[in-house]
Scaffold this motif. Structure first.
Motif, PDB file in Angstrom:
ATOM      1  N   VAL A 165       0.872  -1.180   0.000  1.00  0.00           N
ATOM      2  CA  VAL A 165       0.000   0.000   0.000  1.00  0.00           C
ATOM      3  C   VAL A 165       0.904   1.224   0.000  1.00  0.00           C
ATOM      4  CG1 VAL A 165      -1.743   1.328   1.243  1.00  0.00           C
ATOM      5  CG2 VAL A 165      -1.840  -1.175   1.264  1.00  0.00           C
ATOM      6  N   MET A 166       0.784   2.059  -1.034  1.00  0.00           N
ATOM      7  CA  MET A 166       1.552   3.297  -1.112  1.00  0.00           C
ATOM      8  C   MET A 166       0.596   4.479  -0.976  1.00  0.00           C
ATOM      9  SD  MET A 166       4.086   4.730  -4.150  1.00  0.00           S
ATOM     10  CE  MET A 166       5.521   3.740  -3.670  1.00  0.00           C
ATOM     11  N   VAL A 167       0.951   5.418  -0.116  1.00  0.00           N
ATOM     12  CA  VAL A 167       0.141   6.617   0.133  1.00  0.00           C
ATOM     13  C   VAL A 167       0.939   7.842  -0.276  1.00  0.00           C
ATOM     14  CG1 VAL A 167      -1.048   8.000   1.876  1.00  0.00           C
ATOM     15  CG2 VAL A 167      -1.046   5.500   2.066  1.00  0.00           C
ATOM     16  N   HIS A 168       0.305   8.711  -1.065  1.00  0.00           N
ATOM     17  CA  HIS A 168       0.929   9.973  -1.462  1.00  0.00           C
ATOM     18  C   HIS A 168      -0.041  11.107  -1.163  1.00  0.00           C
ATOM     19  CE1 HIS A 168       2.256  12.809  -4.989  1.00  0.00           C
ATOM     20  NE2 HIS A 168       2.651  13.259  -3.811  1.00  0.00           N
ATOM     21  N   THR A 169       0.223  11.849  -0.115  1.00  0.00           N
ATOM     22  CA  THR A 169      -0.572  13.028   0.211  1.00  0.00           C
ATOM     23  C   THR A 169       0.178  13.876   1.225  1.00  0.00           C
ATOM     24  OG1 THR A 169      -2.837  13.770   0.681  1.00  0.00           O
ATOM     25  CG2 THR A 169      -1.919  12.122   2.161  1.00  0.00           C
ATOM     26  N   GLY A 170      -0.467  14.971   1.650  1.00  0.00           N
ATOM     27  CA  GLY A 170       0.172  15.872   2.599  1.00  0.00           C
ATOM     28  C   GLY A 170      -0.812  16.407   3.621  1.00  0.00           C
ATOM     29  N   SER A 171      -0.772  17.727   3.836  1.00  0.00           N
ATOM     30  CA  SER A 171      -1.514  18.334   4.939  1.00  0.00           C
ATOM     31  C   SER A 171      -2.842  18.939   4.505  1.00  0.00           C
ATOM     32  CB  SER A 171      -0.649  19.407   5.613  1.00  0.00           C
ATOM     33  OG  SER A 171      -0.063  20.275   4.655  1.00  0.00           O
ATOM     34  N   VAL A 172      -3.232  18.753   3.266  1.00  0.00           N
ATOM     35  CA  VAL A 172      -4.514  19.197   2.687  1.00  0.00           C
ATOM     36  C   VAL A 172      -4.944  20.568   3.236  1.00  0.00           C
ATOM     37  CG1 VAL A 172      -5.271  16.948   1.869  1.00  0.00           C
ATOM     38  CG2 VAL A 172      -5.734  17.546   4.236  1.00  0.00           C
ATOM     39  N   GLY A 173      -6.165  20.701   3.791  1.00  0.00           N
ATOM     40  CA  GLY A 173      -6.660  22.009   4.200  1.00  0.00           C
ATOM     41  C   GLY A 173      -5.866  22.666   5.312  1.00  0.00           C
ATOM     42  N   VAL A 174      -5.294  21.872   6.208  1.00  0.00           N
ATOM     43  CA  VAL A 174      -4.487  22.431   7.311  1.00  0.00           C
ATOM     44  C   VAL A 174      -3.254  23.129   6.745  1.00  0.00           C
ATOM     45  CG1 VAL A 174      -3.120  21.846   9.353  1.00  0.00           C
ATOM     46  CG2 VAL A 174      -5.342  20.744   8.971  1.00  0.00           C
ATOM     47  N   GLY A 175      -2.571  22.482   5.808  1.00  0.00           N
ATOM     48  CA  GLY A 175      -1.409  23.101   5.183  1.00  0.00           C
ATOM     49  C   GLY A 175      -1.773  24.329   4.369  1.00  0.00           C
ATOM     50  N   HIS A 176      -2.946  24.300   3.751  1.00  0.00           N
ATOM     51  CA  HIS A 176      -3.388  25.441   2.951  1.00  0.00           C
ATOM     52  C   HIS A 176      -3.528  26.683   3.817  1.00  0.00           C
ATOM     53  CE1 HIS A 176      -6.006  27.912   0.366  1.00  0.00           C
ATOM     54  NE2 HIS A 176      -5.480  27.214  -0.631  1.00  0.00           N
ATOM     55  N   LEU A 177      -4.050  26.520   5.022  1.00  0.00           N
ATOM     56  CA  LEU A 177      -4.185  27.646   5.951  1.00  0.00           C
ATOM     57  C   LEU A 177      -2.819  28.208   6.328  1.00  0.00           C
ATOM     58  CD1 LEU A 177      -5.906  29.364   8.009  1.00  0.00           C
ATOM     59  CD2 LEU A 177      -5.357  27.573   9.651  1.00  0.00           C
ATOM     60  N   CYS A 178      -1.903  27.324   6.728  1.00  0.00           N
ATOM     61  CA  CYS A 178      -0.574  27.779   7.172  1.00  0.00           C
ATOM     62  C   CYS A 178       0.214  28.400   6.022  1.00  0.00           C
ATOM     63  CB  CYS A 178       0.197  26.608   7.768  1.00  0.00           C
ATOM     64  SG  CYS A 178      -0.596  25.877   9.217  1.00  0.00           S
ATOM     65  N   GLY A 179       0.195  27.728   4.865  1.00  0.00           N
ATOM     66  CA  GLY A 179       0.941  28.237   3.714  1.00  0.00           C
ATOM     67  C   GLY A 179       0.401  29.566   3.228  1.00  0.00           C
ATOM     68  N   GLY A 180      -0.919  29.697   3.184  1.00  0.00           N
ATOM     69  CA  GLY A 180      -1.521  30.944   2.738  1.00  0.00           C
ATOM     70  C   GLY A 180      -1.211  32.101   3.674  1.00  0.00           C
ATOM     71  N   HIS A 181      -1.207  31.829   4.977  1.00  0.00           N
ATOM     72  CA  HIS A 181      -0.897  32.870   5.954  1.00  0.00           C
ATOM     73  C   HIS A 181       0.511  33.409   5.734  1.00  0.00           C
ATOM     74  CE1 HIS A 181      -0.619  35.043   9.742  1.00  0.00           C
ATOM     75  NE2 HIS A 181       0.520  34.416   9.960  1.00  0.00           N
ATOM     76  N   TYR A 182       1.478  32.520   5.566  1.00  0.00           N
ATOM     77  CA  TYR A 182       2.857  33.005   5.451  1.00  0.00           C
ATOM     78  C   TYR A 182       3.171  33.602   4.094  1.00  0.00           C
ATOM     79  CZ  TYR A 182       4.499  32.732  10.007  1.00  0.00           C
ATOM     80  OH  TYR A 182       4.669  33.051  11.318  1.00  0.00           O
ATOM     81  N   ARG A 183       2.393  33.268   3.110  1.00  0.00           N
ATOM     82  CA  ARG A 183       2.526  33.964   1.832  1.00  0.00           C
ATOM     83  C   ARG A 183       2.155  35.439   2.014  1.00  0.00           C
ATOM     84  NH1 ARG A 183       0.160  30.198  -0.807  1.00  0.00           N
ATOM     85  NH2 ARG A 183      -1.894  31.193  -0.907  1.00  0.00           N
ATOM     86  N   ASP A 184       1.165  35.694   2.861  1.00  0.00           N
ATOM     87  CA  ASP A 184       0.768  37.077   3.151  1.00  0.00           C
ATOM     88  C   ASP A 184       1.773  37.768   4.069  1.00  0.00           C
ATOM     89  OD1 ASP A 184      -1.503  36.687   1.630  1.00  0.00           O
ATOM     90  OD2 ASP A 184      -2.765  36.169   3.352  1.00  0.00           O
ATOM     91  N   VAL A 185       2.284  37.051   5.073  1.00  0.00           N
ATOM     92  CA  VAL A 185       3.215  37.649   6.035  1.00  0.00           C
ATOM     93  C   VAL A 185       4.472  38.154   5.344  1.00  0.00           C
ATOM     94  CG1 VAL A 185       4.793  37.130   7.950  1.00  0.00           C
ATOM     95  CG2 VAL A 185       2.389  36.414   8.075  1.00  0.00           C
ATOM     96  N   VAL A 186       5.069  37.348   4.481  1.00  0.00           N
ATOM     97  CA  VAL A 186       6.346  37.758   3.868  1.00  0.00           C
ATOM     98  C   VAL A 186       6.168  38.972   2.967  1.00  0.00           C
ATOM     99  CG1 VAL A 186       7.495  35.526   4.063  1.00  0.00           C
ATOM    100  CG2 VAL A 186       6.080  35.989   2.048  1.00  0.00           C
ATOM    101  N   LYS A 187       5.009  39.138   2.380  1.00  0.00           N
ATOM    102  CA  LYS A 187       4.755  40.355   1.600  1.00  0.00           C
ATOM    103  C   LYS A 187       4.611  41.553   2.523  1.00  0.00           C
ATOM    104  CE  LYS A 187       2.360  38.041  -2.238  1.00  0.00           C
ATOM    105  NZ  LYS A 187       1.058  37.885  -2.944  1.00  0.00           N
ATOM    106  N   ARG A 188       3.933  41.350   3.647  1.00  0.00           N
ATOM    107  CA  ARG A 188       3.656  42.457   4.576  1.00  0.00           C
ATOM    108  C   ARG A 188       4.929  42.982   5.237  1.00  0.00           C
ATOM    109  NH1 ARG A 188       0.103  39.958   7.386  1.00  0.00           N
ATOM    110  NH2 ARG A 188       1.221  39.631   9.335  1.00  0.00           N
ATOM    111  N   ILE A 189       5.892  42.112   5.523  1.00  0.00           N
ATOM    112  CA  ILE A 189       7.095  42.554   6.234  1.00  0.00           C
ATOM    113  C   ILE A 189       8.213  42.987   5.289  1.00  0.00           C
ATOM    114  CG2 ILE A 189       6.547  41.036   8.184  1.00  0.00           C
ATOM    115  CD1 ILE A 189       8.781  39.159   7.240  1.00  0.00           C
ATOM    116  N   HIS A 190       7.984  42.909   3.985  1.00  0.00           N
ATOM    117  CA  HIS A 190       8.978  43.391   3.028  1.00  0.00           C
ATOM    118  C   HIS A 190       9.221  44.876   3.294  1.00  0.00           C
ATOM    119  CE1 HIS A 190      11.262  42.822  -0.650  1.00  0.00           C
ATOM    120  NE2 HIS A 190      10.802  43.980  -1.108  1.00  0.00           N
ATOM    121  N   PRO A 191      10.472  45.306   3.340  1.00  0.00           N
ATOM    122  CA  PRO A 191      10.767  46.695   3.717  1.00  0.00           C
ATOM    123  C   PRO A 191      10.000  47.717   2.880  1.00  0.00           C
ATOM    124  CG  PRO A 191      12.789  45.415   3.649  1.00  0.00           C
ATOM    125  CD  PRO A 191      11.705  44.527   3.109  1.00  0.00           C
TER     126      PRO A 191
END
Length: 510
Positions: free
Chosen positions: A255-281
């Motif tokens: 049995v081989m499984v290929h997946t990740g953090s689905v909706g939980v990862g989407h929340l975390c990844g989306g948040h930090y995509r916004d953070v790095v833009k906001r803190i850009h000098p």
């Protein structure tokens, strides 16, 4: 292979990526592995980070504790264009993280189990297995209850945390989790599937309450795209000694499984995509390629600490998610074959993650985007793989063979290997044409989806049937590179050595 003028071939399996930023960048590809010009362009645009991060340091010197920069880049044979950072990129940086290098699918990875079934048993019961799998994966059969406190333990302590917190839970799939000995096999998971986090970030609604058990819609979900649960068999053993040690005998059903953090990862990844833009000098022009950095110095240390907590929350969820998807496969098999079905874990590792690591005595932040760790036996000391090296799971496209390899700890690749065959057609391109090839594929191979394609009423609804077939067609074999040349390159370059070839028997797609 016609070579892009921005590349210089070093030998049969290595190419130097010429770039104006003086960043050491090696692409591993032989003459049989096509290299997209668009992916090369995207990679060179990414290397502009070397200049962009210097400008950030000049505008806000306290953003970094040490001189920031890109230390090294390696590119695996399944290299292809993505969104700003190509899949197959291994990026080592000093003094900063690039959250976009991981994106939303934090700790997407592979998990492999051996089972006690035979290929003949599976082949003779495809209809029964399809019905059982559809129920457990898509029709409310997963049944994974937890309280708020147990989910908190999962997100902050990974598999170790959640197994301790649910030791006395006897509902749903938890008794099967313990019967299968999941807790005794944690040393077969990269970092034991347990990453420390000091807090839970932004998941209040997901967590539930502590006064009762609840079932959420995320844990035990496959996700979309190229994610899957696949029933396979060991078609061919290529390294008898290692295969025997890992339980990969010819004819073994896996049995081989290929997946990740689905909706939980989407929340975390989306948040930090916004953070790095906001803190850009302020006043500093945004990077032309849209890729921003997260400095680890004093100015933004709070953001960096929260990033690592959020990253580990999502990664811990992904480890638990893959574990449950494998347990669910066994539960489905037991509905058909009874309680005699057992399984053993071979390995579980991410191929989309960020590690703190060391290169030439210097601490670096190592980003692997669609690249799996392939460490040698010395780096695996203290694990069951200390005598051989790290298992490297290289899936083929749907319906094609996958390979189990063993890592060689190649320093030039930063001990990283391909995580699959790599796309050769975009999803949009795959849906245009190839009708005969796709029809033949669907006749010959069993794909389990949330929609039962066998039902007469579904076949009379071209709108429903067509939409689901389009989704499957995007991931059909003709949309991907051949896995053979990728495996050959990894072998010849001294990155990983083949152990066994796995042939698919049926695939479960979200």
């Amino acid at each position: 292979m016609p070579i892009d003028p921005r590349l210089t071939r070093l030998d049969e399996n290595r190419v130097r990526v010429n770039n104006p930023y003086d960043v050491e960048t090696t692409l591993f590809a032989n003459e049989q592995v096509p290299v997209e010009s668009a992916a090369v362009t995207e990679l060179i645009e990414l290397l502009a980070l070397q200049v962009d991060v210097q400008r950030v340091a000049e505008a806000a010197p306290d953003s970094f504790d040490r001189a920031p920069g890109i230390v090294r880049v390696a590119v695996t044979p399944d290299f292809h264009k993505a969104r700003g950072i190509p899949v197959g990129t291994v990026l080592a940086t000093r003094g900063f993280v690039v959250p976009q290098a991981i994106g939303n699918d934090i700790n997407c990875g592979m998990r492999l189990h051996t089972t006690t079934l035979t290929p003949d048993e599976v082949g003779a019961n495809l209809d029964g297995l399809e019905t059982a799998f559809r129920h457990i994966y898509f029709e409310g059969g997963r049944n994974i209850p937890m309280t708020r406190g147990q989910r908190h333990a999962m997100l902050t302590g990974g598999l170790e945390g959640v197994l301790d917190a649910t030791a006395n839970l006897h509902e749903g799939l938890w008794p099967l989790v313990r019967e299968l000995g999941v807790g005794e096999q944690l040393d077969r998971i990269e970092r034991r599937g347990s990453l420390p986090a000091g807090r839970v970030f932004g998941l209040t609604d997901f967590m539930g309450t502590d006064d009762r058990l609840s079932r959420d819609g995320q844990i035990g979900s496959i996700g979309g795209g190229n994610h899957f649960v696949e029933i396979q068999k060991v078609e061919k053993v290529l390294d008898g000694t290692v295969a025997h040690a890992w339980g990969l005998k010819p004819g073994t059903v896996t049995v081989m499984v290929h997946t990740g953090s689905v909706g939980v990862g989407h929340l975390c990844g989306g948040h930090y995509r916004d953070v790095v833009k906001r803190i850009h000098p302020d006043g500093l022009k945004h990077p032309a390629n849209g890729v921003f950095v997260l400095p680890e110095g004093a100015r933004h240390r709070g953001h960096a600490e929260t990033f690592w907590d959020a990253l580990h929350n999502a990664a811990n969820f992904a480890y638990a998610n893959r574990m449950f998807l494998a347990v669910m496969a066994v539960a489905g098999m037991r509905q058909v074959f009874g309680d005699r079905v057992g399984c053993d874990l071979v390995y579980d590792a991410p191929h989309n993650f960020v590690w703190k690591d060391e290169i030439d005595g210097e601490e670096v932040v190592l980003h692997r985007k669609g690249a799996t760790p392939a460490r040698g036996f010395e780096a695996m000391a203290g694990t069951p793989f200390a005598h051989y090296g790290e298992p490297v799971l290289v899936p083929g496209s749907m319906g094609a063979s996958s390979f189990v390899m063993v890592g060689q700890g190649n320093a030039e690749s930063m001990a990283s290997a391909s995580h699959g065959a790599g796309r050769t057609l975009s999803r949009g391109e795959a849906m245009r044409g190839f009708d005969d090839e796709f029809a033949k594929f669907m006749e010959e191979f069993r794909v389990v989806t949330p929609t039962d394609l066998r039902r007469a009423d579904v076949r009379q609804r071209p709108d429903i049937l067509g939409k689901k077939l389009e989704e499957i067609k995007q991931e059909a074999p003709f949309a991907y590179k051949g896995i053979g040349p990728v495996v050959s390159t990894l072998t010849a370059a001294g990155i990983a050595r083949p152990v066994a070839e796995l042939k698919p028997l049926m695939t479960i797609k979200g």
